[in-house]
Design a protein around this motif. Sequence first.
Motif, mmCIF file in Angstrom:
data_model
loop_
_atom_site.group_PDB
_atom_site.id
_atom_site.type_symbol
_atom_site.label_atom_id
_atom_site.label_comp_id
_atom_site.label_asym_id
_atom_site.label_seq_id
_atom_site.Cartn_x
_atom_site.Cartn_y
_atom_site.Cartn_z
ATOM 1 N N LYS A 24 29.387 35.909 24.401
ATOM 2 C CA LYS A 24 29.368 35.529 25.814
ATOM 3 C C LYS A 24 28.650 34.204 25.956
ATOM 4 O O LYS A 24 27.673 33.943 25.253
ATOM 5 N N MET A 25 29.113 33.389 26.898
ATOM 6 C CA MET A 25 28.482 32.096 27.125
ATOM 7 C C MET A 25 28.685 31.686 28.578
ATOM 8 O O MET A 25 29.787 31.760 29.105
ATOM 9 N N GLU A 26 27.588 31.296 29.206
ATOM 10 C CA GLU A 26 27.612 30.710 30.537
ATOM 11 C C GLU A 26 26.402 29.790 30.625
ATOM 12 O O GLU A 26 25.494 29.897 29.793
ATOM 13 N N PRO A 27 26.370 28.882 31.593
ATOM 14 C CA PRO A 27 25.220 27.974 31.659
ATOM 15 C C PRO A 27 23.891 28.734 31.679
ATOM 16 O O PRO A 27 23.683 29.627 32.497
ATOM 17 N N PHE A 60 21.128 29.821 21.201
ATOM 18 C CA PHE A 60 20.474 28.773 21.999
ATOM 19 C C PHE A 60 21.442 27.627 22.271
ATOM 20 O O PHE A 60 21.573 27.169 23.405
ATOM 21 N N ALA A 61 22.130 27.146 21.244
ATOM 22 C CA ALA A 61 23.056 26.023 21.396
ATOM 23 C C ALA A 61 24.148 26.345 22.407
ATOM 24 O O ALA A 61 24.504 25.510 23.246
ATOM 25 N N ALA A 62 24.676 27.560 22.345
ATOM 26 C CA ALA A 62 25.732 27.951 23.282
ATOM 27 C C ALA A 62 25.207 27.970 24.716
ATOM 28 O O ALA A 62 25.833 27.419 25.626
ATOM 29 N N ALA A 63 24.053 28.575 24.924
ATOM 30 C CA ALA A 63 23.488 28.672 26.279
ATOM 31 C C ALA A 63 23.101 27.300 26.822
ATOM 32 O O ALA A 63 23.362 26.978 27.980
ATOM 33 N N ALA A 64 22.478 26.487 25.983
ATOM 34 C CA ALA A 64 21.964 25.189 26.432
ATOM 35 C C ALA A 64 23.074 24.176 26.680
ATOM 36 O O ALA A 64 22.926 23.290 27.518
ATOM 37 N N ASN A 65 24.175 24.293 25.979
ATOM 38 C CA ASN A 65 25.268 23.335 26.121
ATOM 39 C C ASN A 65 26.375 23.820 27.060
ATOM 40 O O ASN A 65 27.305 23.080 27.354
ATOM 41 N N ALA A 66 26.266 25.048 27.538
ATOM 42 C CA ALA A 66 27.317 25.620 28.378
ATOM 43 C C ALA A 66 27.507 24.881 29.697
ATOM 44 O O ALA A 66 28.564 24.982 30.310
ATOM 45 N N SER A 67 26.507 24.113 30.122
ATOM 46 C CA SER A 67 26.653 23.334 31.356
ATOM 47 C C SER A 67 27.545 22.113 31.141
ATOM 48 O O SER A 67 27.941 21.459 32.101
ATOM 49 N N GLY A 68 27.836 21.806 29.872
ATOM 50 C CA GLY A 68 28.701 20.673 29.564
ATOM 51 C C GLY A 68 27.959 19.414 29.175
ATOM 52 O O GLY A 68 28.574 18.417 28.822
ATOM 53 N N HIS A 69 26.626 19.447 29.219
ATOM 54 C CA HIS A 69 25.810 18.299 28.804
ATOM 55 C C HIS A 69 25.216 18.577 27.430
ATOM 56 O O HIS A 69 24.713 19.669 27.171
ATOM 57 N N VAL A 70 25.267 17.579 26.555
ATOM 58 C CA VAL A 70 24.769 17.744 25.197
ATOM 59 C C VAL A 70 23.259 17.986 25.213
ATOM 60 O O VAL A 70 22.487 17.195 25.746
#
Length: 133
Positions: A24-27, A60-70
Amino acid sequence: MDDKLVKLLKNDRFAAFIGIELVKMEPGYAVAQMEIMENHLNGVNLIQGGAIFTLADFAFAAAANASGHVTVGINANIAYFKASKGKTLIAEAKEVAVSQKIAHYNVDVFNENEDYIAKVTFIGYKKNRGASL
């Protein structure tokens, strides 16, 4: 899930090599899991700490990048609580606080029996806000 982000995460060759799956992944939130195999074990037949950390780092990478910003990790601290006797590890990443450039995350790692295996705290750096995935 955003197709560009999913493609980016699937391009994580090491995560794929050790068998991590994005659940699962969301911002600000993500769940990843890994089925434990023989190659995840260390010399005393326990799950190697690096495998546990890699699973947490991927969540962590999935959650942190889910907003679309690196967003990249700039600091991490792990505490191991218990050796897992299970067959699956699950990492749940949650955003704790975020500012314009810095994000804080907690990642809890547990097994399918809900035994608490490890906790990792991450600090992420949000690269140029104009940079998108």
